[in-house]
Design an enzyme around this catalytic site. Structure first.
Site, PDB file in Angstrom:
ATOM      1  CB  CYS A 166      47.995  30.675  29.702  1.00 34.59           C
ATOM      2  SG  CYS A 166      47.518  29.324  30.123  1.00 34.59           S
ATOM      3  CB  CYS A 171      48.180  28.635  33.611  1.00 32.19           C
ATOM      4  SG  CYS A 171      47.265  29.972  32.913  1.00 32.19           S
ATOM      5  CE  LYS A 174      49.530  28.784  38.567  1.00 38.85           C
ATOM      6  NZ  LYS A 174      48.759  29.971  38.575  1.00 38.85           N
ATOM      7  CE1 TYR A 307      43.982  32.892  40.875  1.00 36.39           C
ATOM      8  CE2 TYR A 307      42.750  35.194  40.439  1.00 36.39           C
ATOM      9  CZ  TYR A 307      42.914  33.732  40.571  1.00 36.39           C
ATOM     10  OH  TYR A 307      41.592  33.044  40.383  1.00 36.39           O
ATOM     11  CD  GLU A 311      48.604  31.429  41.653  1.00 35.57           C
ATOM     12  OE1 GLU A 311      47.685  30.586  41.644  1.00 35.57           O
ATOM     13  OE2 GLU A 311      49.231  31.670  40.506  1.00 35.57           O
ATOM     14  CG  HIS A 579      36.531   6.558  53.074  1.00 31.33           C
ATOM     15  ND1 HIS A 579      36.623   7.658  53.640  1.00 31.33           N
ATOM     16  CD2 HIS A 579      36.935   5.616  53.873  1.00 31.33           C
ATOM     17  CE1 HIS A 579      37.228   7.665  54.769  1.00 31.33           C
ATOM     18  NE2 HIS A 579      37.509   6.292  54.950  1.00 31.33           N
ATOM     19  CD  GLU A 584      35.594  10.799  52.291  1.00 34.66           C
ATOM     20  OE1 GLU A 584      34.581   9.867  52.647  1.00 34.66           O
ATOM     21  OE2 GLU A 584      36.648  10.128  52.718  1.00 34.66           O
TER      22      GLU A 584
HETATM   23  P1  FAD Z   1      47.331  36.645  26.707  1.00 37.02           P
HETATM   24  O1  FAD Z   1      47.380  35.250  26.770  1.00 37.02           O
HETATM   25  O2  FAD Z   1      48.036  37.225  27.586  1.00 37.02           O
HETATM   26  O3  FAD Z   1      47.787  36.805  25.116  1.00 37.02           O
HETATM   27  C1  FAD Z   1      47.992  38.126  24.608  1.00 37.02           C
HETATM   28  C2  FAD Z   1      49.016  38.102  23.483  1.00 37.02           C
HETATM   29  O4  FAD Z   1      49.027  39.294  22.498  1.00 37.02           O
HETATM   30  C3  FAD Z   1      50.272  38.146  23.916  1.00 37.02           C
HETATM   31  O5  FAD Z   1      51.210  37.068  23.324  1.00 37.02           O
HETATM   32  C4  FAD Z   1      50.962  39.489  23.682  1.00 37.02           C
HETATM   33  O6  FAD Z   1      52.349  39.584  23.559  1.00 37.02           O
HETATM   34  C5  FAD Z   1      50.153  39.857  22.298  1.00 37.02           C
HETATM   35  N1  FAD Z   1      50.072  41.114  22.059  1.00 37.02           N
HETATM   36  C6  FAD Z   1      49.803  42.150  22.765  1.00 37.02           C
HETATM   37  N2  FAD Z   1      49.728  43.259  22.199  1.00 37.02           N
HETATM   38  C7  FAD Z   1      49.781  42.803  20.614  1.00 37.02           C
HETATM   39  C8  FAD Z   1      50.018  43.538  19.523  1.00 37.02           C
HETATM   40  N3  FAD Z   1      49.699  44.700  19.324  1.00 37.02           N
HETATM   41  N4  FAD Z   1      50.038  42.978  18.322  1.00 37.02           N
HETATM   42  C9  FAD Z   1      50.477  41.530  18.342  1.00 37.02           C
HETATM   43  N5  FAD Z   1      50.431  41.001  19.458  1.00 37.02           N
HETATM   44  C10 FAD Z   1      50.343  41.434  20.733  1.00 37.02           C
HETATM   45  N6  FAD Z   1      44.825  31.994  34.458  1.00 37.02           N
HETATM   46  C11 FAD Z   1      44.440  30.579  34.703  1.00 37.02           C
HETATM   47  O7  FAD Z   1      43.260  30.277  34.134  1.00 37.02           O
HETATM   48  N7  FAD Z   1      44.882  29.792  35.472  1.00 37.02           N
HETATM   49  C12 FAD Z   1      45.985  30.226  36.200  1.00 37.02           C
HETATM   50  O8  FAD Z   1      46.715  29.187  36.955  1.00 37.02           O
HETATM   51  C13 FAD Z   1      46.671  31.543  35.911  1.00 37.02           C
HETATM   52  N8  FAD Z   1      48.077  31.551  36.146  1.00 37.02           N
HETATM   53  C14 FAD Z   1      48.478  32.751  35.751  1.00 37.02           C
HETATM   54  C15 FAD Z   1      49.736  33.027  36.409  1.00 37.02           C
HETATM   55  C16 FAD Z   1      50.394  34.243  36.113  1.00 37.02           C
HETATM   56  C17 FAD Z   1      51.807  34.507  36.830  1.00 37.02           C
HETATM   57  C18 FAD Z   1      49.872  35.170  35.306  1.00 37.02           C
HETATM   58  C19 FAD Z   1      50.559  36.565  35.029  1.00 37.02           C
HETATM   59  C20 FAD Z   1      48.560  34.765  34.754  1.00 37.02           C
HETATM   60  C21 FAD Z   1      47.948  33.727  35.019  1.00 37.02           C
HETATM   61  N9  FAD Z   1      46.587  33.305  34.647  1.00 37.02           N
HETATM   62  C22 FAD Z   1      45.929  32.317  34.755  1.00 37.02           C
HETATM   63  C23 FAD Z   1      45.923  34.237  33.779  1.00 37.02           C
HETATM   64  C24 FAD Z   1      46.158  33.560  32.209  1.00 37.02           C
HETATM   65  O9  FAD Z   1      47.458  33.647  31.990  1.00 37.02           O
HETATM   66  C25 FAD Z   1      45.381  34.835  31.462  1.00 37.02           C
HETATM   67  O10 FAD Z   1      44.074  35.045  31.719  1.00 37.02           O
HETATM   68  C26 FAD Z   1      45.340  34.409  29.782  1.00 37.02           C
HETATM   69  O11 FAD Z   1      46.415  34.141  29.396  1.00 37.02           O
HETATM   70  C27 FAD Z   1      44.417  35.467  29.091  1.00 37.02           C
HETATM   71  O12 FAD Z   1      44.577  35.187  27.524  1.00 37.02           O
HETATM   72  P2  FAD Z   1      44.308  36.388  26.392  1.00 37.02           P
HETATM   73  O13 FAD Z   1      44.252  35.689  25.267  1.00 37.02           O
HETATM   74  O14 FAD Z   1      43.634  37.241  26.833  1.00 37.02           O
HETATM   75  O15 FAD Z   1      45.895  37.130  26.652  1.00 37.02           O
HETATM   76  P1  NAP Z   2      45.663  41.790  41.072  1.00 35.09           P
HETATM   77  O1  NAP Z   2      44.665  40.722  41.274  1.00 35.09           O
HETATM   78  O2  NAP Z   2      45.184  42.942  40.339  1.00 35.09           O
HETATM   79  O3  NAP Z   2      46.174  42.446  42.461  1.00 35.09           O
HETATM   80  C1  NAP Z   2      47.239  43.265  42.568  1.00 35.09           C
HETATM   81  C2  NAP Z   2      47.908  43.136  44.285  1.00 35.09           C
HETATM   82  O4  NAP Z   2      48.802  43.980  44.084  1.00 35.09           O
HETATM   83  C3  NAP Z   2      46.877  43.340  45.102  1.00 35.09           C
HETATM   84  O5  NAP Z   2      47.304  42.581  46.226  1.00 35.09           O
HETATM   85  C4  NAP Z   2      47.134  44.768  45.300  1.00 35.09           C
HETATM   86  O6  NAP Z   2      46.756  45.197  46.523  1.00 35.09           O
HETATM   87  C5  NAP Z   2      48.587  45.015  44.861  1.00 35.09           C
HETATM   88  N1  NAP Z   2      49.060  46.364  44.772  1.00 35.09           N
HETATM   89  C6  NAP Z   2      48.494  47.144  43.763  1.00 35.09           C
HETATM   90  N2  NAP Z   2      49.123  48.232  43.531  1.00 35.09           N
HETATM   91  C7  NAP Z   2      50.270  48.169  44.592  1.00 35.09           C
HETATM   92  C8  NAP Z   2      51.194  49.120  44.942  1.00 35.09           C
HETATM   93  N3  NAP Z   2      51.273  50.465  44.255  1.00 35.09           N
HETATM   94  N4  NAP Z   2      52.039  48.903  45.863  1.00 35.09           N
HETATM   95  C9  NAP Z   2      51.795  47.462  46.426  1.00 35.09           C
HETATM   96  N5  NAP Z   2      50.778  46.868  46.371  1.00 35.09           N
HETATM   97  C10 NAP Z   2      50.166  47.114  45.300  1.00 35.09           C
HETATM   98  O7  NAP Z   2      46.926  41.296  40.156  1.00 35.09           O
HETATM   99  P2  NAP Z   2      47.539  39.805  39.805  1.00 35.09           P
HETATM  100  O8  NAP Z   2      47.787  39.197  41.093  1.00 35.09           O
HETATM  101  O9  NAP Z   2      48.825  40.195  38.924  1.00 35.09           O
HETATM  102  O10 NAP Z   2      46.404  39.163  39.103  1.00 35.09           O
HETATM  103  C11 NAP Z   2      46.096  39.439  37.903  1.00 35.09           C
HETATM  104  C12 NAP Z   2      45.011  38.716  37.264  1.00 35.09           C
HETATM  105  O11 NAP Z   2      45.867  37.611  36.748  1.00 35.09           O
HETATM  106  C13 NAP Z   2      44.241  38.002  38.435  1.00 35.09           C
HETATM  107  O12 NAP Z   2      42.814  38.828  38.230  1.00 35.09           O
HETATM  108  C14 NAP Z   2      43.833  36.459  37.959  1.00 35.09           C
HETATM  109  O13 NAP Z   2      42.571  36.547  37.273  1.00 35.09           O
HETATM  110  C15 NAP Z   2      44.793  36.159  36.929  1.00 35.09           C
HETATM  111  N6  NAP Z   2      45.577  35.166  37.473  1.00 35.09           N
HETATM  112  C16 NAP Z   2      45.120  33.953  37.846  1.00 35.09           C
HETATM  113  C17 NAP Z   2      45.890  32.882  38.377  1.00 35.09           C
HETATM  114  C18 NAP Z   2      45.059  31.526  38.832  1.00 35.09           C
HETATM  115  O14 NAP Z   2      44.017  31.169  38.125  1.00 35.09           O
HETATM  116  N7  NAP Z   2      45.628  30.760  39.399  1.00 35.09           N
HETATM  117  C19 NAP Z   2      47.120  33.005  39.012  1.00 35.09           C
HETATM  118  C20 NAP Z   2      47.593  34.400  38.800  1.00 35.09           C
HETATM  119  C21 NAP Z   2      46.849  35.310  38.058  1.00 35.09           C
HETATM  120  P3  NAP Z   2      45.447  45.905  47.075  1.00 35.09           P
HETATM  121  O15 NAP Z   2      44.673  44.683  47.758  1.00 35.09           O
HETATM  122  O16 NAP Z   2      45.866  46.816  48.246  1.00 35.09           O
HETATM  123  O17 NAP Z   2      44.764  46.696  45.756  1.00 35.09           O
END
Ligand code: FAD
Ligand code: NAP
Length: 604
Positions: A166, A171, A174, A307, A311, A579, A584
């Site tokens: 995140c 997040c 982004k 997503y 984004e 408003h 609203e």
């Molecule tokens: P993470 O935050 O991924 O943390 C896991 C940590 O564990 C990492 O630091 C990793 O390196 C570490 N780790 C892994 N394996 C090991 C190991 N064996 N030993 C030690 N450390 C390890 N969510 C929202 O709510 N709003 C958003 O706007 C949003 N935007 C997103 C945009 C993008 C581009 C992405 C990719 C995700 C976004 N998300 C968003 C999703 C959000 O980031 C995740 O849901 C959240 O970070 C999950 O938290 P977590 O604790 O499960 O894992």
């Molecule tokens: P995702 O939700 O799993 O979506 C994957 C996308 O890639 C889908 O559009 C899928 O298409 C496509 N895809 C998969 N395999 C492919 C292939 N081989 N070739 C071409 N296209 C392919 O993944 P994500 O966007 O990485 O998001 C991961 C999670 O992060 C989300 O579930 C979300 O909860 C979290 N997130 C949250 C936010 C937020 O809160 N604003 C922002 C970013 C991420 P199909 O539909 O055809 O399968």
């Protein structure tokens, strides 16, 4: 050895692992049979200790004979009771009673001494949203806690600090880049509001990245400080289980240390998936690289349509880049498709090109550089058509894989869903191995959102260490997709509501709207859209809330609280609007979808 008469049980290895992990995860474990008088004697003798030390009595019922065979292999003992204390095999009834009498059982139990059998009460693997929340809460509740966090660099070598996805590659950067794009639009709007400026307005990628990375650096530091303040031991090392209750931690220099704990929380998150085609890992980037990319990506192809893809495509286009999105099937799978298509259509009118129903099959480098030049070859998903295009950057955003396959879960018997690598848990986030819990993105069938991981982590710590019984509620979780026109929602998409309740039991209210702020610049009329789905069978309760417009996240948050309280259409009607705002519209919506009436708006 498998049981006699059978060459191999269907899941003999799995069963062995299960028994071993049970033995490893309980202070006292008694394999027993309900009618066995010897078992009863042992249980009576262990009674109070059993309670004190989380004894588990396994009644050998359905898969009893097979478990007994595993026990024979492990202990050379076929009879019950079969007793283990702290992982040590004690024996049957006589041996256990004798051990009790001569005090060796008490020694094994560790009773009468203050020496704790483990280094920590809790080890959390992963210092992201969920892991940090859980570890800090447990430490606040007086527990001795360690958190291990380690970032495996991307194929291009990108890495980052403490805090997880995140804050570093999700997040936070982004939303800040989304803001950079919105400011570009605001600059254009500002001329209509009387702002005059002569210079040509240009965006500088490096300045934006540096400012955002500086801010992230301050957050990384803040997390370290807060762990120290809460006396959580933080280790920047990669953790993997080597035996029950024990992990090996390997740091950046390859040095290994070993740590034990009574309980573990897995919070290892996910990492971007690659396409598995020639050139993808060598030449493409993912969101893990994008937010700290030291050069402007230039003409970009984004692969994927969920997503992350939309984004990133949105803000890259918003800062003036030439952006295309390659869509395999639909936009934003799992979301309300009407909303998804509207969000996509808005992007398209603002210059993003969509290449629909194609998937890349090869990436070739035409020219090195920062950025270089890449050739993308793609194939139609509906035939043999081939698409070829040249881009400076290809951003792969096709989903993320759970980091669960290389952390030694097989050594301790934690089950994962083999299809997606995710971990199935109970409604208390407990895995099949009782001393191991999991939270956040790695959970099977749960939402991948930061606040969800945080809530689950905090509540888990309170249940484990403060006697709480409150569980994480994964229903009606609000979310927002930060596409250029933001899409906020809570509850069911329309298609799922229809499937679950039947179309005739639903009333859908909807309207287009024009935010006042957009009227003077005279842009994007009739693109913002609001929709609620009401269940007629439950007093018109709102079961789906959807809004497409500026600040959709801010709007959705408050309505999500109302939905949790049982919001109905009548309550919305009774609510007086603020408003002039966009939100609203939810207090004045009166056109039902079924009526087919016009919903375009001439003005605010
Ligand atoms: P993470 O935050 O991924 O943390 C896991 C940590 O564990 C990492 O630091 C990793 O390196 C570490 N780790 C892994 N394996 C090991 C190991 N064996 N030993 C030690 N450390 C390890 N969510 C929202 O709510 N709003 C958003 O706007 C949003 N935007 C997103 C945009 C993008 C581009 C992405 C990719 C995700 C976004 N998300 C968003 C999703 C959000 O980031 C995740 O849901 C959240 O970070 C999950 O938290 P977590 O604790 O499960 O894992
Ligand atoms: P995702 O939700 O799993 O979506 C994957 C996308 O890639 C889908 O559009 C899928 O298409 C496509 N895809 C998969 N395999 C492919 C292939 N081989 N070739 C071409 N296209 C392919 O993944 P994500 O966007 O990485 O998001 C991961 C999670 O992060 C989300 O579930 C979300 O909860 C979290 N997130 C949250 C936010 C937020 O809160 N604003 C922002 C970013 C991420 P199909 O539909 O055809 O399968």
């Amino acid at each position: 050895m498998p049981p006699p008469g059978q060459t191999r049980l269907p899941d003999w290895d799995g069963l062995k692992l299960r028994v071993r992990s049970l033995v490893g995860s309980h202070r006292v474990l008694v394999f027993s049979k309900s009618y066995c008088p010897y078992c009863l004697r042992v249980r009576q003798r262990l009674g109070p200790d059993a309670e004190q030390y989380f004894a588990l009595l396994i009644f050998l019922t359905n898969d009893g004979p097979s478990i007994q065979e595993v026990l024979v292999e492990m202990t050379n003992q076929r009879t019950v009771p079969n007793v283990f204390v702290n992982g040590t095999h004690v024996g049957g009834c006589d041996a256990t009673l004798q051990a009790y009498q001569n005090g060796s059982l008490q020694k094994l139990l560790g009773s009468g001494t203050d020496v704790k059998p483990y280094d920590y009460d809790l080890i959390v693997i992963g210092g992201g949203s969920g892991g940090l929340a859980c570890s800090k809460e447990a430490a606040t509740l007086g527990k001795k806690v360690m958190v291990l966090d380690y970032v495996v660099p991307t194929p291009l070598g990108t890495s980052w600090g403490l805090g997880g996805t995140c804050v570093n590659v999700g997040c936070i950067p982004k939303k800040l880049m989304h803001q950079a794009a919105l400011l570009g639009q605001a600059l254009k709007d500002s001329r209509k509001f009387g702002w005059q400026y002569d210079e040509q307005v240009k965006h500088n990628w490096e300045t934006m990245v540096e400012a955002i990375q500086n801010y992230i650096g301050s957050l990384n530091w803040g997390y370290r400080v807060s762990l120290r303040e809460k006396t959580v031991t933080y280790l920047n090392a990669y953790a993997e289980f080597i035996e029950p209750h024990k992990v090996k931690a390997t740091n950046r220099k390859g040095q290994e240390t070993y740590h034990t704990a009574e309980r573990f929380v897995l919070a290892t998150g996910e990492r971007p998936r690659y396409l598995g085609i020639p050139g993808d890992k060598e030449y493409c980037i993912t969101s893990d690289d994008l937010f700290s990319l030291p050069y402007c990506p230039g003409k970009t192809l984004v692969v994927g349509a969920s997503y992350v893809a939309l984004e990133c495509a949105g803000f890259l286009a918003g800062i003036g880049l030439d952006v295309s999105v390659m869509v395999r099937s639909i936009l934003l799978r799992g979301f309300d498709q009407e909303m998804a298509e509207r969000a996509g259509a808005h992007m398209e009118t603002h210059g993003v090109k969509f290449i629909r129903k194609f998937v890349p099959i090869q990436i070739e480098r035409l020219e090195e550089g920062m950025p270089g030049r890449l050739k993308v070859v793609a194939r139609s998903t509906e035939g043999s058509d081939i698409f070829e295009g040249e881009y400076n950057t290809v951003l792969i955003a096709i989903g993320r894989d759970a980091c669960t396959r290389n952390i030694g879960l097989d050594k301790i018997g934690v089950r994962i869903n083999e299809k997606n690598g995710k971990i199935p848990v109970s409604d208390e986030e407990q895995t099949n191995v009782p001393y191991v819990y999991a939270i956040g993105d790695i959970l099977d069938g749960k939402l991948e959102l930061t606040p969800v991981a945080i809530q689950a982590g905090r509540l888990l710590a309170r249940r484990l260490y403060a006697g709480s019984s409150i569980k994480c509620d994964y229903v009606n979780v609000p979310t927002t997709v930060f596409t250029p026109l933001e899409y906020g929602c809570c509850g069911l998409p329309e298609e799922r509501a229809v499937k679950e309740y039947g179309e005739h039991n639903l009333e859908v209210y909807h309207t287009l709207f024009w935010p006042l702020e957009w009227t003077v610049p005279n842009r994007d009329n009739n693109t913002c859209y609001a929709k609620i789905i009401c269940n007629k069978l439950a007093n018109n309760r709102v079961i789906g809330f959807h809004v497409l417009g500026p600040n959709a996240g801010e709007i959705t948050q408050g309505f999500a609280a109302a939905i949790k309280c049982g919001l109905t259409k009548e309550l919305l009607n009774e609510t007086i609007g603020i408003h002039p705002t966009s939100a609203e519209v939810f207090t004045t919506m009166n056109v039902t979808k079924s009526s087919g009436q016009e919903i375009t708006q001439a003005g605010c």
